[in-house]
Scaffold this motif. Structure first.
Motif, PDB file in Angstrom:
ATOM      1  N   PHE A 103      37.312   5.933 -34.071  1.00  0.00           N
ATOM      2  CA  PHE A 103      37.646   7.014 -33.141  1.00  0.00           C
ATOM      3  C   PHE A 103      38.891   6.683 -32.337  1.00  0.00           C
ATOM      4  O   PHE A 103      39.656   7.588 -31.956  1.00  0.00           O
ATOM      5  N   LEU A 107      41.360   9.830 -32.263  1.00  0.00           N
ATOM      6  CA  LEU A 107      41.578  10.660 -31.077  1.00  0.00           C
ATOM      7  C   LEU A 107      43.057  10.752 -30.717  1.00  0.00           C
ATOM      8  O   LEU A 107      43.850   9.866 -31.046  1.00  0.00           O
ATOM      9  N   ASP A 111      42.475  13.580 -25.169  1.00  0.00           N
ATOM     10  CA  ASP A 111      41.092  13.782 -25.602  1.00  0.00           C
ATOM     11  C   ASP A 111      40.139  12.994 -24.703  1.00  0.00           C
ATOM     12  O   ASP A 111      40.506  11.976 -24.114  1.00  0.00           O
ATOM     13  N   ILE A 113      35.831  11.605 -24.186  1.00  0.00           N
ATOM     14  CA  ILE A 113      34.509  11.385 -24.760  1.00  0.00           C
ATOM     15  C   ILE A 113      33.495  11.336 -23.624  1.00  0.00           C
ATOM     16  O   ILE A 113      33.846  11.053 -22.480  1.00  0.00           O
ATOM     17  N   TRP A 127      32.280   2.544 -26.520  1.00  0.00           N
ATOM     18  CA  TRP A 127      32.934   3.823 -26.251  1.00  0.00           C
ATOM     19  C   TRP A 127      33.682   3.775 -24.917  1.00  0.00           C
ATOM     20  O   TRP A 127      34.790   4.318 -24.794  1.00  0.00           O
ATOM     21  N   VAL A 137      37.088   8.836 -20.374  1.00  0.00           N
ATOM     22  CA  VAL A 137      35.663   8.612 -20.587  1.00  0.00           C
ATOM     23  C   VAL A 137      34.898   9.275 -19.447  1.00  0.00           C
ATOM     24  O   VAL A 137      35.092   8.923 -18.280  1.00  0.00           O
ATOM     25  N   VAL A 163      36.671  17.356 -24.640  1.00  0.00           N
ATOM     26  CA  VAL A 163      35.734  16.365 -25.168  1.00  0.00           C
ATOM     27  C   VAL A 163      35.631  16.481 -26.681  1.00  0.00           C
ATOM     28  O   VAL A 163      35.381  17.557 -27.221  1.00  0.00           O
ATOM     29  N   LYS A 164      35.798  15.372 -27.371  1.00  0.00           N
ATOM     30  CA  LYS A 164      35.732  15.344 -28.833  1.00  0.00           C
ATOM     31  C   LYS A 164      34.489  14.610 -29.352  1.00  0.00           C
ATOM     32  O   LYS A 164      34.172  14.697 -30.535  1.00  0.00           O
ATOM     33  N   LEU A 165      33.807  13.871 -28.462  1.00  0.00           N
ATOM     34  CA  LEU A 165      32.643  13.106 -28.886  1.00  0.00           C
ATOM     35  C   LEU A 165      31.673  12.970 -27.723  1.00  0.00           C
ATOM     36  O   LEU A 165      32.089  12.673 -26.602  1.00  0.00           O
ATOM     37  N   CYS A 167      28.220  10.835 -26.800  1.00  0.00           N
ATOM     38  CA  CYS A 167      27.376   9.713 -27.217  1.00  0.00           C
ATOM     39  C   CYS A 167      26.170   9.645 -26.280  1.00  0.00           C
ATOM     40  O   CYS A 167      26.338   9.558 -25.061  1.00  0.00           O
ATOM     41  N   ALA A 193      32.860  19.414 -30.101  1.00  0.00           N
ATOM     42  CA  ALA A 193      32.709  17.962 -30.042  1.00  0.00           C
ATOM     43  C   ALA A 193      31.706  17.468 -31.071  1.00  0.00           C
ATOM     44  O   ALA A 193      30.734  18.160 -31.394  1.00  0.00           O
TER      45      ALA A 193
END
Length: 408
Positions: A103, A107, A111, A113, A127, A137, A163-165, A167, A193
């Motif tokens: 990632f 990314l 971006d 997460i 992450w 983050v 936001v792309k991810l 967790c 995401a």
């Protein structure tokens, strides 16, 4: 639904007939489960009959490769995904680290997460380190009183489309509450995401259908699901093909090799088919029929029903104690049987006092430092964690409560 045949279940685990473990009740299953006999048998057979380089033209090598492929195919089928969407790695921690590196390359600046403070550090730290690379983050925070991770709070974090991810854990290894993975994944998907779900603390209580949950990544540890020490990782094809290859360049076209740069542990991967053997046998013994996913779902429901029946009396017992704080929900249906308790005694001291009473438990922070701090608990003081699975008996839970009476 048939009631779980606990005597049959325990007969499938050699630990229960091991002389050195007699009189001991195992309540640290969240740290690693007993291994079922089919896994032990397959591992023994591999080391004695197949311990050669796999996928060669001679018989031992051919069989070695076939057993590795069998493990991947059967576990993938149980989880509702394609065979090459499931891969093995040295551990879930290592698998997460590799994914974070992928990632990092995938990314773009700007971006973001989302991580939570309910997580085990293994699904948070790698992450969070992406902040050092310039990515934002965002922390999805738990309720400090209940440990609850509210899906409604995610809306604000996802609101600007950066936001792309996302967790998050299926359930925390100290809070124990089962998060609504399907709802969370749907929210993330609608905001553009991907999702990475840490299933380490949930998978011991039944394999999930990843396709039905809608997760893009789902990871768990085989050594906590009655198998060998391997990390099992599902990456759905759309994401797996989009992320940069982390394996050897000539393996870029093989989805299950793209995110496992370390050489595979042949024997342990082959032995992982024993987990499927066990789940199928469990389902079959209780009259459950159907395809692999249906057998896994039936086994899951049997296991959970048994665990809920055993867990509620323990939660009621704890709720009646003014001297102890329970982390997470007090209703068994809402949580896994991973129970973290806070008292005036340190978690380590309580575990040490329980050991001579035949209770195998754990004390400490369990790498959930952020989750404990968020709930006002000093990680150095820690919690006592008592955790069990479907092979635990009602008598053992009674023994635990009687022992807790003496130490709390």
């Amino acid at each position: 639904m048939a009631e779980l045949d606990i005597n049959w279940v325990r007969a499938q685990f050699p630990a229960f007939s091991e002389p050195s473990l007699q009189g001991q009740a195992f309540f640290e299953n969240a740290g690693g489960s007993y291994t079922c006999k089919p896994v032990i048998d397959r591992l023994t057979r591999y080391y004695t009959q197949r311990k050669v380089q796999p996928y060669g033209p001679y018989e031992a090598s051919r069989l070695a490769g076939e057993e590795m492929d069998e493990a991947r195919a059967r576990l993938a089928a149980m989880m509702g995904v394609a065979t090459d969407e499931l891969s093995f790695g040295p551990s879930t921690t290592q698998n997460t680290y590799v994914l974070a590196q992928a990632f990092r390359q995938y990314l773009s600046q700007g971006d973001a997460i989302v991580v939570t403070n309910q997580d085990h550090e293994a699904n948070s730290g790698p992450w969070r380190r992406l902040a050092d690379e310039g990515f934002e983050v965002r922390e999805w925070q738990i309720d400090p009183d209940t440990g609850h991770l509210d899906p409604a709070d995610l809306d604000t974090l996802l609101g600007d489309g950066k936001v792309k991810l996302v967790c998050f854990p299926h359930c925390s290894n100290v809070v124990g509450e089962i998060n609504d993975v399907a709802v969370i994944c749907a929210k993330a998907r609608s905001a553009g995401a991907y999702t990475c779900v840490d299933g380490v603390s949930y998978a011991p209580h039944g394999f999930v259908n990843v396709d039905a949950l809608g997760a893009d990544i789902y990871m768990f540890s085989a050594y906590k699901t009655y198998g060998p020490h391997q990390g099992v990782m599902v990456i759905r094809r759309a994401l797996g093909d989009a992320l940069p290859n982390q394996g050897h360049y000539f393996n870029a076209g093989s989805l299950y090799k793209r995110f496992t740069p370390a050489g595979p542990d042949h024997a342990q991967i082959a032995a992982s088919a024993g987990m499927a053997d066990y789940m199928e046998a469990l389902a079959g013994h209780h009259g459950i029929t159907g395809d692999a996913a249906q057998l896994a779902a039936g086994a899951h429901d049997l296991m959970r029903a048994h665990e809920v029946n055993l867990l509620q009396p323990l939660l009621d017992y704890v709720a009646a104690k003014n001297s102890v704080r329970l982390l997470g929900p007090d209703q068994a249906a809402q949580r896994a049987p991973t129970v973290a308790l806070v008292s005036e005694h340190t978690g380590g001291d309580l575990a040490q006092k329980l050991a001579p009473m035949g209770i195998m438990s754990g004390g400490g922070d369990f790498y959930a430092v952020r989750a404990l701090e968020a709930q006002g608990i000093d990680p150095n003081h820690g919690v006592l964690r008592v955790s069990f699975t479907h092979y635990t008996s009602a008598d053992e839970v009674t023994k635990l409560m009687e022992a807790l009476d003496q130490v709390l």
